[in-house]
Design a protein around this motif. Structure first.
Motif, mmCIF file in Angstrom:
data_model
loop_
_atom_site.group_PDB
_atom_site.id
_atom_site.type_symbol
_atom_site.label_atom_id
_atom_site.label_comp_id
_atom_site.label_asym_id
_atom_site.label_seq_id
_atom_site.Cartn_x
_atom_site.Cartn_y
_atom_site.Cartn_z
ATOM 1 N N ALA A 1 0.821 -1.220 0.000
ATOM 2 C CA ALA A 1 0.000 0.000 0.000
ATOM 3 C C ALA A 1 0.853 1.267 0.000
ATOM 4 O O ALA A 1 0.524 2.244 -0.672
ATOM 5 C CB ALA A 1 -0.934 -0.015 1.211
ATOM 6 N N ASP A 2 1.981 1.241 0.720
ATOM 7 C CA ASP A 2 2.798 2.459 0.806
ATOM 8 C C ASP A 2 3.778 2.605 -0.353
ATOM 9 O O ASP A 2 4.645 3.487 -0.327
ATOM 10 C CB ASP A 2 3.535 2.507 2.149
ATOM 11 C CG ASP A 2 4.463 1.317 2.352
ATOM 12 O OD1 ASP A 2 4.456 0.399 1.501
ATOM 13 O OD2 ASP A 2 5.199 1.307 3.355
ATOM 14 N N ARG A 3 3.650 1.746 -1.365
ATOM 15 C CA ARG A 3 4.537 1.829 -2.542
ATOM 16 C C ARG A 3 3.773 2.130 -3.826
ATOM 17 O O ARG A 3 4.356 2.099 -4.920
ATOM 18 C CB ARG A 3 5.291 0.507 -2.718
ATOM 19 C CG ARG A 3 6.233 0.186 -1.561
ATOM 20 C CD ARG A 3 7.582 0.811 -1.773
ATOM 21 N NE ARG A 3 8.425 0.670 -0.592
ATOM 22 C CZ ARG A 3 9.700 1.032 -0.549
ATOM 23 N NH1 ARG A 3 10.288 1.549 -1.624
ATOM 24 N NH2 ARG A 3 10.393 0.903 0.551
ATOM 25 N N THR B 1 -3.073 -2.468 -4.880
ATOM 26 C CA THR B 1 -2.502 -2.824 -3.582
ATOM 27 C C THR B 1 -2.632 -4.320 -3.312
ATOM 28 O O THR B 1 -3.663 -4.922 -3.602
ATOM 29 C CB THR B 1 -3.247 -2.032 -2.484
ATOM 30 O OG1 THR B 1 -3.092 -0.642 -2.772
ATOM 31 C CG2 THR B 1 -2.690 -2.326 -1.124
#
Ligand code: CTP
Ligand code: MG
Length: 236
Positions: free
Chosen positions: A55-57, A79
């Motif tokens: 998710a954070d990429r 995601t």
């Protein structure tokens, strides 16, 4: 009809131990994810790609893959989930939900290809697509097994020795008729690292085509060193 590939790239890369998600580790300045997606598209056998990332990429993946997207090639980032199965499932959902490709029915062939096998040669990708177009509903690229393989029990005692000549090591991309892959994932309750294994359970036949040694999965630091050496054979 078109060919779409789901690229699971949402793993954490514990065994590589690089301190970041494995698909975002660079090989000579290009991430494994970018190399894997570029390899699929430049094979000429793949039209659209869904990259499935942590998710954070998402933003990083969007920017690294932007140069591979054009009017003929959809490149979607979505995601992933806790297990590879969840990530592939999310990728398939993104593919079928996308506004420009509203139904999986526009595809003749779906591939699932690990970002960690980012050095897979274009011929290996084309062999899988060709086999699905030729009528196989599920196709896996394979290599002969070089070591003798033992089956053991929970205590480590040998319970059997399968005939090595009948064994194969399995790579990706694995290729599928879209309805067969989507049905297999609909039916799948549990976790697997092998998409074709889900198809086996639904009773459909899985064909094999020759894989390629360069389609090895980058899992450990040794594999990472091998990948660097394959890309730059002159290096020490
Ligand atoms: N993968 C994924 N989502 C997960 C787990 C794995 O998309 N929840 C992807 C990985 O990013 C990789 C492929 O599935 O491209 C094969 O998994 P593996 O080689 O095991 O990668 P990691 O799970 O990242 O590595 P490790 O098991 O060492 O943590
Ligand atoms: Mg893993």
């Amino acid at each position: 009809g078109r060919v779409a590939a789901v690229v699971p790239a949402a793993g954490s890369g514990v065994r590589l131990g690089a301190g970041l998600p494995k698909a975002f580790v660079e090989l000579h300045g290009r991430t494994m994810l970018e190399r894997a997606v570029a390899g699929l598209l430049t094979s000429g056998a793949v039209d659209d790609v869904v990259a499935v990332v942590p998710a954070d990429r998402v933003a990083q993946a969007e920017s690294e893959l932007a140069h591979l997207r054009d009017d003929d090639h959809l490149v979607v980032v979505t995601t992933g989930g806790a297990e590879r199965t969840d990530s592939v499932r999310n990728g398939l959902a993104a593919l079928t939900a996308h506004r420009r490709r509203p139904r999986a029915a526009v595809y003749d062939v779906l591939l699932v290809h690990d970002a960690a096998r980012c050095l897979t040669p274009p011929d290996a990708i084309r062999r899988v697509v060709t086999a699905v177009r030729g009528g196989a509903v599920a196709v896996v690229p394979v290599l002969p097994v070089v070591d003798t393989v033992k089956q053991v029990d929970a205590d480590g005692y040998v319970v059997g020795t399968p005939d090595r000549a009948a064994l194969r090591a399995v790579q990706t991309p694995q290729g599928f008729a879209p309805d067969v892959l989507l049905a297999a994932y609909d039916a799948a309750g549990d976790v697997t690292t092998d998409d074709a294994g889900l198809v086996e359970r639904t009773g459909d036949r899985v064909a094999t085509v020759p894989g390629d040694p360069l389609a090895f999965k980058i899992t450990t630091a040794d594999d990472h060193a091998r990948a660097l050496a394959e890309l730059d054979p002159g290096a020490p």
